[in-house]
Motif scaffolding. Sequence first.
Motif, mmCIF file in Angstrom:
data_model
loop_
_atom_site.group_PDB
_atom_site.id
_atom_site.type_symbol
_atom_site.label_atom_id
_atom_site.label_comp_id
_atom_site.label_asym_id
_atom_site.label_seq_id
_atom_site.Cartn_x
_atom_site.Cartn_y
_atom_site.Cartn_z
ATOM 1 N N PRO A 251 25.414 -1.443 13.797
ATOM 2 C CA PRO A 251 25.266 -1.478 15.257
ATOM 3 C C PRO A 251 24.424 -0.288 15.721
ATOM 4 C CG PRO A 251 27.560 -1.767 14.626
ATOM 5 C CD PRO A 251 26.827 -1.394 13.382
ATOM 6 N N THR A 252 23.546 -0.534 16.693
ATOM 7 C CA THR A 252 22.583 0.466 17.124
ATOM 8 C C THR A 252 22.536 0.489 18.639
ATOM 9 O OG1 THR A 252 21.270 -0.172 15.190
ATOM 10 C CG2 THR A 252 20.144 1.146 16.854
ATOM 11 N N PRO A 253 22.454 1.675 19.288
ATOM 12 C CA PRO A 253 22.303 1.691 20.746
ATOM 13 C C PRO A 253 21.038 0.933 21.158
ATOM 14 C CG PRO A 253 22.793 3.891 19.914
ATOM 15 C CD PRO A 253 22.512 3.029 18.716
ATOM 16 N N LEU A 254 21.115 0.206 22.270
ATOM 17 C CA LEU A 254 20.031 -0.660 22.724
ATOM 18 C C LEU A 254 18.678 0.063 22.784
ATOM 19 C CD1 LEU A 254 19.040 -3.369 23.933
ATOM 20 C CD2 LEU A 254 19.843 -2.556 26.160
ATOM 21 N N GLY A 255 18.682 1.290 23.322
ATOM 22 C CA GLY A 255 17.423 2.035 23.470
ATOM 23 C C GLY A 255 16.783 2.315 22.113
ATOM 24 N N GLU A 256 17.633 2.687 21.168
ATOM 25 C CA GLU A 256 17.136 2.987 19.813
ATOM 26 C C GLU A 256 16.627 1.705 19.139
ATOM 27 O OE1 GLU A 256 19.320 4.538 15.929
ATOM 28 O OE2 GLU A 256 19.912 5.650 17.738
ATOM 29 N N PHE A 257 17.379 0.622 19.346
ATOM 30 C CA PHE A 257 16.975 -0.679 18.797
ATOM 31 C C PHE A 257 15.605 -1.078 19.356
ATOM 32 C CE2 PHE A 257 16.967 -5.355 19.580
ATOM 33 C CZ PHE A 257 16.840 -5.764 18.253
ATOM 34 N N ALA A 258 15.415 -0.855 20.672
ATOM 35 C CA ALA A 258 14.145 -1.219 21.315
ATOM 36 C C ALA A 258 12.993 -0.442 20.693
ATOM 37 C CB ALA A 258 14.225 -0.954 22.818
ATOM 38 N N ARG A 259 13.193 0.841 20.441
ATOM 39 C CA ARG A 259 12.127 1.644 19.812
ATOM 40 C C ARG A 259 11.826 1.158 18.395
ATOM 41 N NH1 ARG A 259 13.907 5.700 23.211
ATOM 42 N NH2 ARG A 259 15.750 6.045 21.939
ATOM 43 N N GLU A 260 12.884 0.777 17.684
ATOM 44 C CA GLU A 260 12.708 0.289 16.312
ATOM 45 C C GLU A 260 11.934 -1.042 16.303
ATOM 46 O OE1 GLU A 260 13.147 1.790 13.631
ATOM 47 O OE2 GLU A 260 13.140 0.214 12.101
ATOM 48 N N VAL A 261 12.277 -1.929 17.229
ATOM 49 C CA VAL A 261 11.566 -3.216 17.315
ATOM 50 C C VAL A 261 10.105 -2.981 17.691
ATOM 51 C CG1 VAL A 261 11.404 -5.395 18.602
ATOM 52 C CG2 VAL A 261 13.628 -4.566 17.831
ATOM 53 N N LYS A 262 9.869 -2.074 18.626
ATOM 54 C CA LYS A 262 8.495 -1.747 19.045
ATOM 55 C C LYS A 262 7.676 -1.302 17.831
ATOM 56 C CE LYS A 262 6.003 1.545 22.041
ATOM 57 N NZ LYS A 262 5.268 2.265 20.990
ATOM 58 N N ARG A 263 8.309 -0.474 16.991
ATOM 59 C CA ARG A 263 7.608 0.021 15.797
ATOM 60 C C ARG A 263 7.383 -1.111 14.786
ATOM 61 N NH1 ARG A 263 8.520 1.606 10.822
ATOM 62 N NH2 ARG A 263 10.740 1.083 10.853
ATOM 63 N N ARG A 264 8.462 -1.877 14.530
ATOM 64 C CA ARG A 264 8.361 -2.923 13.486
ATOM 65 C C ARG A 264 7.398 -4.036 13.872
ATOM 66 N NH1 ARG A 264 12.563 -4.132 9.680
ATOM 67 N NH2 ARG A 264 13.880 -2.343 9.279
ATOM 68 N N LEU A 265 7.344 -4.376 15.158
ATOM 69 C CA LEU A 265 6.449 -5.454 15.584
ATOM 70 C C LEU A 265 5.101 -4.912 16.059
ATOM 71 C CD1 LEU A 265 8.912 -7.847 17.514
ATOM 72 C CD2 LEU A 265 8.166 -7.981 15.127
ATOM 73 N N ALA A 266 4.918 -3.591 15.944
ATOM 74 C CA ALA A 266 3.652 -2.935 16.318
ATOM 75 C C ALA A 266 3.231 -3.296 17.741
ATOM 76 C CB ALA A 266 2.543 -3.304 15.315
ATOM 77 N N ARG A 267 4.171 -3.148 18.689
ATOM 78 C CA ARG A 267 3.872 -3.427 20.087
ATOM 79 C C ARG A 267 3.440 -2.143 20.787
ATOM 80 N NH1 ARG A 267 2.336 -7.622 19.926
ATOM 81 N NH2 ARG A 267 2.509 -7.899 22.163
ATOM 82 N N VAL A 280 24.251 -2.584 20.159
ATOM 83 C CA VAL A 280 23.969 -3.996 19.901
ATOM 84 C C VAL A 280 24.069 -4.245 18.404
ATOM 85 C CG1 VAL A 280 22.528 -4.358 21.943
ATOM 86 C CG2 VAL A 280 21.459 -3.601 19.828
ATOM 87 N N ARG A 281 24.538 -5.419 18.067
ATOM 88 C CA ARG A 281 24.628 -5.783 16.655
ATOM 89 C C ARG A 281 24.071 -7.177 16.416
ATOM 90 N NH1 ARG A 281 28.571 -4.454 11.852
ATOM 91 N NH2 ARG A 281 27.132 -5.317 10.336
ATOM 92 N N ARG A 282 24.481 -8.127 17.263
ATOM 93 C CA ARG A 282 24.003 -9.496 17.067
ATOM 94 C C ARG A 282 22.763 -9.715 17.956
ATOM 95 N NH1 ARG A 282 28.410 -14.022 16.751
ATOM 96 N NH2 ARG A 282 28.826 -12.850 14.842
ATOM 97 N N VAL A 283 21.694 -10.182 17.309
ATOM 98 C CA VAL A 283 20.383 -10.233 17.962
ATOM 99 C C VAL A 283 19.843 -11.656 17.927
ATOM 100 C CG1 VAL A 283 18.005 -9.351 17.909
ATOM 101 C CG2 VAL A 283 19.912 -7.860 17.208
ATOM 102 N N ALA A 284 19.407 -12.173 19.098
ATOM 103 C CA ALA A 284 18.750 -13.481 19.174
ATOM 104 C C ALA A 284 17.257 -13.261 19.355
ATOM 105 C CB ALA A 284 19.318 -14.287 20.337
ATOM 106 N N VAL A 285 16.468 -14.181 18.789
ATOM 107 C CA VAL A 285 15.006 -14.063 18.845
ATOM 108 C C VAL A 285 14.405 -15.399 19.264
ATOM 109 C CG1 VAL A 285 12.914 -13.490 17.549
ATOM 110 C CG2 VAL A 285 15.099 -12.469 16.880
ATOM 111 N N VAL A 286 13.564 -15.373 20.297
ATOM 112 C CA VAL A 286 12.760 -16.550 20.676
ATOM 113 C C VAL A 286 11.364 -16.026 21.005
ATOM 114 C CG1 VAL A 286 12.465 -18.490 22.262
ATOM 115 C CG2 VAL A 286 14.770 -17.769 21.611
ATOM 116 N N GLY A 287 10.402 -16.292 20.140
ATOM 117 C CA GLY A 287 9.037 -15.821 20.384
ATOM 118 C C GLY A 287 8.438 -16.508 21.596
#
Length: 373
Positions: A251-267, A280-287
């Motif tokens: 589980p990761t704080p939302l803000g930290e998760f957002a930074r990690e996603v930004k890095r991983r998806l190169a946004r 947050v722990r459970r994550v849904a994805v819809v491109g």
Amino acid sequence: MVRVRDIVDVLEELAPRAFALRDDSVGLMIGRSDKPVRRLLVALEVDRWVLAEAEAEEADLLVVHHPPIFRPLADLRTDRGNVAVLARLLSEDRSVYAMHTNYDAAPGGMNDVLARRIGLVNVRPFGPGSEVGYVKVVVFVPEGHAREVLRAMAEAGAGHIGNYDHAAFLGRGTGTFRPLPGADPFVGEVGRLEEVEERRLETIVPEERLSRVLAAMRRVHPYEEVAYDVYPLREPRREVGLGRIGELETPTPLGEFAREVKRRLARPTVRVVGPLEREVRRVAVVGGSGSSWAVAAREAGADVLVTGDVGYHRAREALDMGIALLDVGHDVEAVFVPEVAAYLRRAFAEREWEVEVRESGVTWDPFVTIGCG
Ligand SMILES: [Zn+2]
């Protein structure tokens, strides 16, 4: 000579058209299926910049995610809008194939790719999607060949339901036939009535896999004329969710998760809706444009939905529902280009097809964000 229709078959192995949402437009949308293809271009969509690339690259076929014709056209005026682009593609005899929501929903497609890149584990479909029907295939196989036939059919997609595969039923019985002049029988001889011990093999097949399964069955079946039946089934029908849901390892704080996603998806930027410190722990994805999936994501137990095109009202609703949103931009779907290009290169190499695959270099994001830093 590889033609558009051959490449369509390869693309529909990845993303069967049956996976598309009902009101979507997918498939070969511009051009002709018998067009020979020496070079193709993969792009997120067709516009005048992509047209220029297709002309420079001399691409015979464009493979895109966003359908070039989506709403009914009210006119075919070539002096404005995208019709000019479509008319030019037609006049230059370039074809356009679109795989849209069928690619989103397909195993290994858009939402699986994004879930993998975000680093989710235990990924499964969620939310509304297309309804996939099944047929029952019954095939009669001489004693001793049933396992081999079943294995080939299962590898092509038969007998797979829920968490089980190789689901089938095998019965015993006696088959009769009389080979006629001109036949080259596996058992028996021309003109004599034969009785043979056979197995009746029955299994279910998703409708969109039927032709692959029958082809695989015929390849290994020893008979010259194979006896088989295909029965339409009213049940089961399964809805294949278009989105994906999975878990983070920790589980990761939302803000930290957002930074990690930004890095991983190169946004370049991401926008967050929800309290940044909440875990947050459970994550849904819809491109793409998936904020209308927030309710389904919440119902599936998601703490956060990663998507694009989040508008003001959807964001307020999400706050109210207690689900966080991460807006990574609609153009995160640009992963389509390298992913589909890699898939096609592999498929062409296996088949020893000499078709060049080019990737569009267009920058899809139309926005420039001012005010950060
Ligand atoms: Zn999209």
